[in-house]
Design an enzyme around this catalytic site. Structure first.
Site, PDB file in Angstrom:
ATOM      1  CE  LYS A 148      -6.108   1.912   6.944  1.00 44.08           C
ATOM      2  NZ  LYS A 148      -6.344   3.058   6.371  1.00 44.08           N
ATOM      3  CB  THR A 171      -4.113   8.377   2.096  1.00 41.89           C
ATOM      4  OG1 THR A 171      -3.022   7.929   2.971  1.00 41.89           O
ATOM      5  CG2 THR A 171      -4.366   9.519   3.167  1.00 41.89           C
ATOM      6  NE  ARG A 180      -0.707   8.927   4.724  1.00 41.16           N
ATOM      7  CZ  ARG A 180      -0.759   8.059   5.835  1.00 41.16           C
ATOM      8  NH1 ARG A 180       0.265   8.161   6.366  1.00 41.16           N
ATOM      9  NH2 ARG A 180      -1.575   7.330   6.203  1.00 41.16           N
ATOM     10  CD  GLU A 222      -2.262   1.288   3.048  1.00 43.50           C
ATOM     11  OE1 GLU A 222      -2.692   2.726   3.181  1.00 43.50           O
ATOM     12  OE2 GLU A 222      -2.940   0.155   3.544  1.00 43.50           O
TER      13      GLU A 222
END
Length: 219
Positions: A136, A76, A53, A49
């Site tokens: 998640k 994200t 960011r 993953e």
């Protein structure tokens, strides 16, 4: 065969069951992307993953997706624009800290399998109503940790989780003992300090150890 309720999560469930730990990665320099993926795969973790960011995150997803045996997702995800950009970059799946209707719609429209985030029973139930049986649990430690997930198991047995947030190798083992946990997400495998120093050997070692957690077969 999947039930209609499980169709939206079928691919995510397959991915999450490949390895006990999904490394959560923050790639700062594009030069880090390929050797990082190679080190993780050599350590028997192939589901990766990359969080959106950093400025080079999308480029990193593209580079890492070219590494043989890598299954690279975008983390994200917060907006439909994030979803479309991740899909175009070659992401095989997406991960979000929470869930909004616009985000879910964008993933369904683009065909990007999503692991949506939830932190409470109400959020878990809302996603389940929409057909997401894989979720998640984030932020895991701050939201009650292992005890909270164990409590979810009774009234919400259809949902399987990937807890992420504040998890260490020691805590990962305890999470993986739960019947409603498919895998965990962890940033300890490839922290920024190791990426900046280019210590690929240590990352491979950490990945290999993580691949053996929970008594699961490594990928």
């Amino acid at each position: 065969m999947d039930s209609p309720r499980n169709l939206k999560s079928s691919r995510i469930i397959e991915i999450c069951r490949l390895c006990p730990v999904i490394p959560v990665l923050e790639v700062e320099q594009i030069e880090q992307a390929t050797p990082l993926a190679q080190a993780l795969i050599a350590g028997r973790l192939r589901v990766l993953e990359v969080t959106l960011r950093t400025d080079c995150a999308l480029s990193a997803i593209s580079e890492m997706s070219r590494v043989p045996n890598a299954i690279v997702g975008a983390g994200t995800l917060r907006t439909p624009e994030d979803v479309r950009a991740a899909k175009q970059a070659g992401a095989s799946f997406g991960v979000s800290p929470g869930a909004t209707d616009r985000l879910l719609d964008a993933c369904e429209e683009t065909g990007l399998p999503l692991l949506p985030g939830a932190a409470s029973a109400s959020e878990v139930m809302t996603l389940l109503e929409k057909g997401y049986t894989a979720q998640k649990f984030f932020p895991a430690e701050a939201s009650g940790g292992r005890a909270a997930l164990r409590s979810f198991g009774g009234p919400l047995p259809l949902v399987k989780f990937c807890p992420t947030g504040g998890i260490t190798p020691e805590k990962a083992t305890h999470y993986l003992e739960l019947g409603n946990v498919m895998c965990v997400g962890g940033s300890w495998i490839a922290p920024t300090s190791l990426l900046r120093s280019g210590n690929w050997a240590e990352i491979e070692t950490r990945a290999r150890h993580a691949s053996q957690l929970g008594g699961q077969a490594s990928c």
